[in-house]
Design an enzyme around this catalytic site. Structure first.
Site: not given
Ligand code: NDP
Length: 503
Positions: A157, A254, A288, A473
Site C-alpha cells: 500500500n 507492523e 493500515c 517505527e
Molecule cells: P501480506 O501479509 O500479504 O504481505 C506482506 C509482505 O509479506 C509481502 O511482501 C509478501 O510478499 C510477504 N510475504 C507473504 N508471505 C510471506 C511469508 N510466509 N514469509 C515472509 N514474507 C511473506 O500483506 P499485504 O501485502 O496484503 O498488505 C496489507 C496488510 O498490511 C494489511 O493487513 C495492512 O493493515 C498491513 N499494513 C500494516 C501497516 C502498519 O504499519 N501496521 C502499514 C501498511 C500495511 P508478496 O506480496 O510478494 O506475497
C-alpha cells in the site's frame, strides 16, 4: 515480445543490479487498467544467499563508519529522493493505483522525512549510551551496537514509504539490509537502491531481492539474518514472527487493524465527517490505520449521515495523473475480489443498511476508455446501523468500506471500541479536550488521534497493540529496534569483590 512500460526488475546487491538465476519471473500490473508494467525476476535461494553474503561482507565497515559520516550519506539520499519526487511518485502511482495527488504529496516525502530524521538523530549523538556512576570507584556504561544483516519485508500500500521507514533507521544505526517488496508493487525497490548507491551508501549495505511469500519465508529463516522488520497482514506476520523466533532474531511487526473512529456527542459534525472520510477513503481505503468502525452518537447520526452524503460527491476517481483525482482503483485483482466479497457479505449476510456505493460497477466507468474499464475500480461504500457482530465490522477489509455504528454512552463506546483482537489506531472527535484525553487514555491502540486522522510524522513513534504488531517505527524510540545494548561495569578500586578470600 511486447515491450513493457518499465524495464525488468531483478536483484540488487554489491552496489549494482544483478540478474536472478531462478529462471522464474512474473509481471506486475497497473491496477487502473490491469495491463502489465514490467517483468520481475524472482530470486532463487542461491540469489538470496548471495545478497545476504554481500550484506555480511559490508557490515563490519559500515557499522564502524562514524555515525556522522553515515548521517551525511543518508542526508544526501534524502535530498536525491526529494529532487526526484515527482518521477518516483509517478512510478508509485502506476504500481499501486494511488492518485498522483497522493503519491507526490505523501509517499516519497514521508519516506524522505524519516530518512532525514534518523540521519539527523544518529548524526546528533542519538546512538550514544548512558554512563551510570555506581560508587566513587565503579561505574557502568552502555553502548548501542548495530545488529548485523536485517531483513525488511513490505506491504503493497505504501511501497517506497515502507522501504524507507525500515531502511532509514536500519542503515543509520549501522546495519545492512536485504529488502523485499510486495510482488504486487516492486518497481520502487531497485530505484531506491540506485539512489542509496548514488548518495554514497557502500556496496552491500542496501540490497534488494524480488519475489513472493516463498522468498520472504526463506529470508526470515535465513541463519545469516539478525532481524526481521515486517509490514503486512496479521496472518502473515504470525508466520514471519514464528519463523524469526526460531532463530532468536529480533522482530518488528507492523500489522493490520480495524480501528475505531469515535465521534463524541459534542463533536463538530463537519470536522468529524472530514476525519471519518480520511479514515476510510484515503488511498481508496488501503491504509493500515483506517478507522473503519465509525462510532457516532445516536443523537447526531442523522445529521452526520446527511453531511457525509453531501461530501461523498467530493470523492473523485478518474485519470490518476490529474491533480484533481483523489480516488484510485484497488491494488490487484485478488484484492479487488476480496473487497467486493466483503461488500456483498455486508448486504446479503450481515444485512447492514447500504447508505452509499456497494459492489456494483462505478457509474463513471461506463464512459471511460476500454483500458480503464478493466481496472480494479470499486465504489466508495458506506454501511450504517451496523452491529459489532457483523463480519464487515469485525474483519479488516482494507478497502473503501465505512461502517457506521450508533452508540448511546461514552462508557459503552469505549468498551465496544476495545472489543477487538486488533489495536493499531483509534481517534476521537470532540470539542471537549478533557473528555478527548480521558477517552483516548482508555482506547487500546498504539496510534491515536484527537480531532484529526492519519498523519504520521517522522517524529512520532507508531506501532500496533494486541495482534496489530510488536514494536514501533519512527520517533526516538524507532532507532532502538535496530540496535542491541551492551553494558560494561568498570571497577577501579583495585580490588575484585570476592567471597573466596582467606579467612
Ligand atoms: P501480506 O501479509 O500479504 O504481505 C506482506 C509482505 O509479506 C509481502 O511482501 C509478501 O510478499 C510477504 N510475504 C507473504 N508471505 C510471506 C511469508 N510466509 N514469509 C515472509 N514474507 C511473506 O500483506 P499485504 O501485502 O496484503 O498488505 C496489507 C496488510 O498490511 C494489511 O493487513 C495492512 O493493515 C498491513 N499494513 C500494516 C501497516 C502498519 O504499519 N501496521 C502499514 C501498511 C500495511 P508478496 O506480496 O510478494 O506475497
Amino acid at each position: 515480445m511486447v515491450s513493457l512500460p518499465y524495464p525488468p526488475r531483478s536483484l540488487y546487491y554489491d552496489g549494482k543490479p544483478q540478474s536472478a538465476n531462478s529462471g522464474k519471473s512474473f509481471q506486475n500490473i497497473d491496477p487502473s487498467t490491469s495491463l502489465p508494467l514490467a517483468e520481475i525476476h524472482s530470486a532463487s535461494h542461491a540469489d538470496v544467499d548471495a545478497a545476504v553474503a554481500s550484506a555480511t561482507k559490508a557490515f563490519p565497515s559500515w557499522s564502524q563508519t562514524p555515525a556522522i559520516q553515515r548521517s551525511r550519506i543518508l542526508l544526501k539520499a534524502a535530498s536525491l529522493l526529494r529532487e526526484r519526487n515527482d518521477e518516483l511518485a509517478a512510478v508509485e502511482t502506476k504500481d499501486t493505483g494511488k492518485a498522483f495527488s497522493e503519491t507526490s504529496a505523501v509517499d516519497v516525502v514521508t519516506g524522505a522525512d524519516v530518512l532525514e530524521y534518523f540521519a539527523n538523530l544518529v548524526g546528533g549523538g542519538g546512538l550514544n549510551g548512558e554512563t551510570i556512576q555506581l560508587r566513587p570507584d565503579a561505574w557502568a556504561y552502555t553502548k548501542k551496537e548495530a545488529l548485523g544483516v536485517c531483513v525488511g519485508i513490505g506491504a503493497w500500500n505504501y511501497p517506497i514509504q515502507i522501504a524507507l521507514w525500515k531502511s532509514a533507521p536500519c542503515l543509520a544505526a549501522g546495519n545492512c539490509m536485504i529488502y523485499k517488496a510486495s510482488e504486487f508493487t516492486p518497481l520502487h525497490s531497485t530505484l531506491l537502491a540506485e539512489i542509496y548507491t548514488a548518495a554514497g551508501v557502500p556496496p552491500g549495505v542496501f540490497n534488494v531481492v524480488q519475489g513472493g511469500g516463498d522468498v520472504g519465508a526463506y529470508l526470515t529463516s535465513h541463519p545469516g539474518v539478525a532481524k526481521v522488520s515486517f509490514t503486512g497482514q496479521v496472518s502473515t506476520g504470525a508466520k514471519v514472527a514464528a519463523s524469526a523466533a526460531g532463530g532468536m532474531k529480533y522482530v518488528t511487526m507492523e500489522l493490520g487493524g480495524k480501528s475505531a473512529c469515535v465521534v463524541l456527542p459534542d463533536a463538530d459534525i463537519e470536522q468529524a465527517v472530514d476525519g471519518a472520510m480520511m479514515a476510510n477513503f484515503y488511498s481508496s481505503g488501503q491504509v493500515c490505520t483506517n478507522g473503519t468502525r465509525v462510532f457516532v452518537h445516536e443523537s447526531m447520526k442523522a445529521k452526520f449521515e446527511e453531511v457525509l452524503l453531501q461530501k461523498m460527491q467530493f470523492i473523485r476517481p478518474g485519470d490518476l495523473m490529474d491533480a484533481n483525482t483523489n480516488f484510485g482503483p484497488l491494488v490487484s485483482k485478488p484484492h479487488y475480489e476480496k473487497v467486493l466479497s466483503y461488500m456483498k457479505h455486508g448486504i446479503e449476510e450481515d444485512k447492514a443498511t447500504l447508505l452509499y456505493g456497494g459492489p456494483g460497477k462505478p457509474e463513471w466507468l461506463a464512459s471511460a476508455n476500454s483500458e480503464v474499464k478493466n481496472g480494479f475500480w470499486v465504489q466508495p461504500t458506506v454501511f450504517t446501523d451496523c452491529k459489532d457482530s457483523m463480519r464487515i465490522v469485525k474483519e479488516e477489509i482494507f478497502g473503501p468500506v465505512m461502517s457506521i455504528l450508533p452508540y448511546k454512552t461514552v462508557e459503552e463506546v469505549v468498551e465496544r471500541a476495545n472489543n477487538t483482537t486488533l489495536g493499531l489506531a483509534a481517534g476521537v472527535f470532540t470539542k471537549d479536550l478533557n473528555l478527548a484525553h480521558k477517552v483516548i487514555a482508555q482506547l487500546q491502540a498504539g496510534i491515536t488521534w484527537v480531532n484529526t486522522w492519519g498523519e504520521s510524522p517522522a517524529e512520532m513513534s507508531v506501532g500496533g497493540w494486541k495482534l496489530s504488531g510488536v514494536g514501533v517505527e519512527n520517533g526516538r524510540r524507532g532507532i532502538e529496534a535496530w540496535v542491541r545494548n551492551k553494558s560494561t561495569l568498570v571497577e577501579m578500586s583495585g580490588e575484585v569483590p570476592t567471597v573466596f578470600a582467606k579467612l
